[in-house]
Design a protein around this motif. Structure first.
Motif, PDB file in Angstrom:
ATOM      1  N   VAL A  86       0.864  -1.177   0.000  1.00  0.00           N
ATOM      2  CA  VAL A  86       0.000   0.000   0.000  1.00  0.00           C
ATOM      3  C   VAL A  86       0.902   1.230   0.000  1.00  0.00           C
ATOM      4  O   VAL A  86       1.845   1.323   0.806  1.00  0.00           O
ATOM      5  CB  VAL A  86      -0.943   0.010   1.217  1.00  0.00           C
ATOM      6  N   TYR A  87       0.596   2.184  -0.903  1.00  0.00           N
ATOM      7  CA  TYR A  87       1.383   3.403  -1.068  1.00  0.00           C
ATOM      8  C   TYR A  87       0.571   4.572  -0.521  1.00  0.00           C
ATOM      9  O   TYR A  87      -0.578   4.783  -0.918  1.00  0.00           O
ATOM     10  CB  TYR A  87       1.716   3.633  -2.544  1.00  0.00           C
ATOM     11  N   LEU A  88       1.173   5.322   0.405  1.00  0.00           N
ATOM     12  CA  LEU A  88       0.467   6.385   1.117  1.00  0.00           C
ATOM     13  C   LEU A  88       1.135   7.731   0.890  1.00  0.00           C
ATOM     14  O   LEU A  88       2.375   7.850   0.975  1.00  0.00           O
ATOM     15  CB  LEU A  88       0.449   6.105   2.617  1.00  0.00           C
ATOM     16  N   THR A  89       0.306   8.746   0.651  1.00  0.00           N
ATOM     17  CA  THR A  89       0.805  10.122   0.572  1.00  0.00           C
ATOM     18  C   THR A  89      -0.238  11.045   1.169  1.00  0.00           C
ATOM     19  O   THR A  89      -1.427  10.721   1.244  1.00  0.00           O
ATOM     20  CB  THR A  89       1.085  10.557  -0.879  1.00  0.00           C
ATOM     21  N   SER A  90       0.213  12.229   1.594  1.00  0.00           N
ATOM     22  CA  SER A  90      -0.690  13.275   2.059  1.00  0.00           C
ATOM     23  C   SER A  90      -0.075  14.623   1.697  1.00  0.00           C
ATOM     24  O   SER A  90       1.116  14.854   1.944  1.00  0.00           O
ATOM     25  CB  SER A  90      -0.905  13.188   3.570  1.00  0.00           C
ATOM     26  N   LYS A  91      -0.893  15.483   1.124  1.00  0.00           N
ATOM     27  CA  LYS A  91      -0.408  16.816   0.760  1.00  0.00           C
ATOM     28  C   LYS A  91       0.005  17.611   1.990  1.00  0.00           C
ATOM     29  O   LYS A  91       0.762  18.582   1.876  1.00  0.00           O
ATOM     30  CB  LYS A  91      -1.498  17.562  -0.004  1.00  0.00           C
ATOM     31  N   ARG A  92      -0.464  17.192   3.168  1.00  0.00           N
ATOM     32  CA  ARG A  92      -0.194  17.958   4.383  1.00  0.00           C
ATOM     33  C   ARG A  92       1.008  17.423   5.154  1.00  0.00           C
ATOM     34  O   ARG A  92       1.340  17.948   6.211  1.00  0.00           O
ATOM     35  CB  ARG A  92      -1.436  17.948   5.281  1.00  0.00           C
ATOM     36  N   VAL A  93       1.640  16.358   4.640  1.00  0.00           N
ATOM     37  CA  VAL A  93       2.784  15.765   5.335  1.00  0.00           C
ATOM     38  C   VAL A  93       3.946  15.621   4.355  1.00  0.00           C
ATOM     39  O   VAL A  93       3.882  14.828   3.408  1.00  0.00           O
ATOM     40  CB  VAL A  93       2.415  14.394   5.934  1.00  0.00           C
ATOM     41  N   ASN A  94       4.994  16.357   4.606  1.00  0.00           N
ATOM     42  CA  ASN A  94       6.184  16.280   3.742  1.00  0.00           C
ATOM     43  C   ASN A  94       7.177  15.228   4.214  1.00  0.00           C
ATOM     44  O   ASN A  94       7.852  14.591   3.404  1.00  0.00           O
ATOM     45  CB  ASN A  94       6.870  17.645   3.677  1.00  0.00           C
ATOM     46  N   THR A  95       7.278  15.081   5.534  1.00  0.00           N
ATOM     47  CA  THR A  95       8.218  14.108   6.103  1.00  0.00           C
ATOM     48  C   THR A  95       7.437  13.139   6.985  1.00  0.00           C
ATOM     49  O   THR A  95       7.221  13.401   8.175  1.00  0.00           O
ATOM     50  CB  THR A  95       9.308  14.808   6.939  1.00  0.00           C
ATOM     51  N   PRO A  96       6.999  12.025   6.428  1.00  0.00           N
ATOM     52  CA  PRO A  96       6.186  11.083   7.219  1.00  0.00           C
ATOM     53  C   PRO A  96       6.972  10.483   8.381  1.00  0.00           C
ATOM     54  O   PRO A  96       8.146  10.120   8.242  1.00  0.00           O
ATOM     55  CB  PRO A  96       5.811  10.001   6.201  1.00  0.00           C
ATOM     56  N   VAL A  97       6.304  10.379   9.516  1.00  0.00           N
ATOM     57  CA  VAL A  97       6.906   9.803  10.716  1.00  0.00           C
ATOM     58  C   VAL A  97       6.138   8.573  11.188  1.00  0.00           C
ATOM     59  O   VAL A  97       6.720   7.591  11.644  1.00  0.00           O
ATOM     60  CB  VAL A  97       6.969  10.863  11.841  1.00  0.00           C
ATOM     61  N   SER A  98       4.806   8.618  11.074  1.00  0.00           N
ATOM     62  CA  SER A  98       3.974   7.511  11.550  1.00  0.00           C
ATOM     63  C   SER A  98       2.808   7.286  10.583  1.00  0.00           C
ATOM     64  O   SER A  98       2.384   8.214   9.875  1.00  0.00           O
ATOM     65  CB  SER A  98       3.417   7.790  12.950  1.00  0.00           C
ATOM     66  N   VAL A  99       2.316   6.056  10.606  1.00  0.00           N
ATOM     67  CA  VAL A  99       1.153   5.679   9.807  1.00  0.00           C
ATOM     68  C   VAL A  99       0.191   4.925  10.711  1.00  0.00           C
ATOM     69  O   VAL A  99       0.615   4.169  11.595  1.00  0.00           O
ATOM     70  CB  VAL A  99       1.565   4.776   8.624  1.00  0.00           C
TER      71      VAL A  99
END
Length: 616
Positions: A574-587
């Motif tokens: 599963v590939y996850l992105t969010s326009k509001r998160v540039n540096t993902p830390v947790s899912v």
């Protein structure tokens, strides 16, 4: 067990199921003999009686089959008949494992009516406690067959599990039902081990005296009963047939907080008329009053139709023939609310079924306060919440019984403090395995979706506890059943127990019977990132080429705030992105008590586990 003459352990009795292909013990006490002989299958097996009058005779492994007889001879003679050898499972946990077949008939009546399998048997151990020391023997009960009226007292989950095993392998199945509604995991734990998680002795110190324990609860129950009696004695009395049209209006379903301005404890009366175009012709008429917090009584045309004294059972009451009449019928409901808020729960059925028709009862009703109390109902100690009681009274006495595995459905009572659950579960499993002397397989149910109707927040610990259950998959010889798709948001006891039983059976077929089948929903395996995209690989997920847009995924950045993520499944990842998160830390996935619009399943139709993972 009284120590007079020859006495067998209570579970060794007519109709019992012993574990096939293992050495089984016939054990008990005999204060009047030096030697005990067991006659079985044309052979005799002997054992000396110890100085404390105990004996244990070992029988050699026997393949599946029966019925057999066993005769035990000491100071007297006891014959146990109708014995089967098959696969024996302990059912443990709390109310969703305990829930009997009679409670799921609204969704499973047809299948239950077709079930007649005497090779499936249950031994239902009543809830007993010992806060002082382990018992030698469990409470006396009977082995019941999955036939006729006896089937109604079977664990619904256990019955549907056993049916799958029987239909697949044609091996008798014995269910030892120990689950107790409301019990915490701590109640099933070894007191020595439990000390690692903090002090608990103060909770049960006074209750080591069982007589004081019972008198303590009796006194609290008397205070609660006095509160209820005072409500009824002091409430306003009125002629419903003449006065109710002058009352205020509310809606069913609704909580009293929806139509009263302040917290309310006490009694409320609700009335409405129901117009019927014909007399009641059949006996099978019912009124469904959904789910009610806390207790209720229901009258139709002045006749008491049914009453329930506590919150959780569904309100389905049979209407005797002759009560309903052609024309207007007056329905009156008295609700007693114990703790500041209650009423009728949305999403449940509210209707009358008669003459083959269903007539909706939702909508406007008239209401009037019977009696408003200045206090809430006095609380009554609920013993299943206390630690160690069931470990001492139930688990230890079962250790001499050979089993094939443990089915565990528990966690609801630990959602208020979920952080240590994985460690406590690991410790409990380890202690049970030490007791039984081998690495007993454990198959457990992950908590389903649920939203406590009185809660005002979305996350009260259910998601965290589910993740703790997921982490328990690191233990050897365990399997987990996911259930995010089968809960009922407004009912702690979802009725579709067949699907849980079937999934437990699939897990057992893999873990115990070594079948190469899909038995689990998708489980996260590894997590990585490419720039601002998070990639999660999953076990138990097919490598399909078709992409799928998934719901209920969230990503957090360095600020620790979670935001809705765009989630696309590609094969096993599963590939996850969010326009509001540039540096993902947790899912996290499905991270609330009652996640909705779940659409992440594998090809076997099994839902993915809820989880939270940090990116290293």
């Amino acid at each position: 067990m009284e120590n007079k003459g020859l006495i067998l352990s209570p579970i060794l009795r007519e109709g019992m199921v012993l574990q096939r292909d293992k050495t089984n013990r016939i054990y008990g006490t005999d204060s009047l003999a030096e030697m005990v002989t067991v006659s079985f299958n044309g052979k005799e097996y002997c054992a000396r009686v110890s100085d404390n009058h105990e004996f244990s005779v070992e029988l050699p492994p026997v393949p599946a089959g029966g019925p057999y007889c066993i005769t035990v001879t000491g100071s007297s003679e006891i014959t146990i008949s109708d014995i089967l050898f098959g696969d024996v499972y302990i059912l443990s946990g709390q109310s969703n494992m305990e829930l009997p077949v009679r409670r799921v008939l609204d969704v499973s009546a047809e299948e239950v009516s077709r079930t007649n399998i005497p090779e499936i048997r249950q031994y239902l151990i009543p809830a007993t406690f010992n806060f002082k020391e382990p018992e030698k023997y469990m409470c006396t009960a009977e082995w019941k067959k999955a036939t006729g009226d006896a089937i109604m007292d079977f664990s619904a989950v256990g019955l549907f599990f056993a049916k799958e095993i029987w239909e697949k392998y044609h091996v008798p199945v014995g269910l030892i039902m120990t689950a107790v509604g409301g019990s915490t995991i701590e109640s099933w734990m070894n007191p020595v081990t439990l000390r690692r998680f903090g002090s608990f002795e103060a909770e049960v110190e006074d209750f080591q005296d069982i007589h004081y324990f019972h008198s303590f609860i009796q006194k609290q129950q008397e205070d609660a009963n006095k509160w209820l009696e005072a409500i009824e004695k002091e409430e306003e009395h009125f002629d419903f047939s003449k006065e109710y049209l002058k009352w205020n209006t509310c809606r069913i379903p609704s909580l009293v907080s929806d139509y009263m301005d302040e917290p309310f404890s006490g009694s409320v009366y609700l009335c409405r008329e129901l117009y019927l175009g014909s007399e009641q012709k059949e006996d099978n008429a019912y009124i469904y009053m959904g789910s009610i917090i806390d207790s209720d009584r229901v009258w139709i045309n002045g006749t008491l139709i049914g009453r329930t004294e506590y919150r959780y059972p569904p309100r389905k009451y049979s209407i005797p023939k002759g009560v309903l009449k052609n024309g207007y019928n007056l329905i009156t409901v008295r609700i007693v609310i114990n703790q500041n808020n209650g009423g009728t729960i949305a999403g449940k059925p509210y209707h009358v079924y008669y003459n083959g028709e269903t007539i909706n009862l939702e909508g406007d009703w008239y209401y009037k306060v019977g009696k408003k109390s200045n206090t809430v109902m006095p609380s009554v100690l609920f013993p299943p919440l206390l630690p160690i009681g069931f470990y001492n009274a139930t688990v230890v006495p079962l250790a001499k019984i050979q089993i094939n595995g443990v089915l565990w459905y528990q966690g609801e009572s630990n959602t208020g403090r979920p952080k240590d659950y994985a460690d406590e579960f690991a410790a409990m499993v380890s202690d049970w395995r030490k007791l039984f002397g081998w690495e007993v397989p454990f198959i457990y149910v992950q908590l389903p979706n649920y939203r406590e109707p009185l809660n005002t927040t979305e996350d009260t610990g259910w998601a965290e506890l589910r993740d703790q259950q997921r982490k328990s998959l690191s233990l050897p010889k365990v399997a987990m059943v996911t259930a995010l798709d089968v809960g009922e948001w407004n009912d702690l006891h979802p009725q579709n127990k067949k699907i849980i039983g079937v999934r437990l059976a699939k897990a057992a077929m893999h873990l115990i019977y070594k079948e190469n089948i899909v038995y689990s929903g998708p489980i996260p395996n590894e997590i990585s990132t490419i720039e601002n995209c998070v990639i999660i690989s999953f076990q138990h997920l097919e490598d399909t080429k078709q992409e799928q847009l998934l719901t209920n995924f969230e990503i957090a950045g360095e600020d620790g705030c979670f935001y809705e993520a765009s989630a696309i499944r590609k094969g096993r990842c599963v590939y996850l992105t969010s326009k509001r998160v540039n540096t993902p830390v947790s899912v996290r996935y499905a991270w609330c008590d009652n996640p909705t619009n779940i659409n992440f399943f594998n090809d076997a139709g099994l839902p993915a586990t809820g989880f939270r993972m940090d990116i290293q």
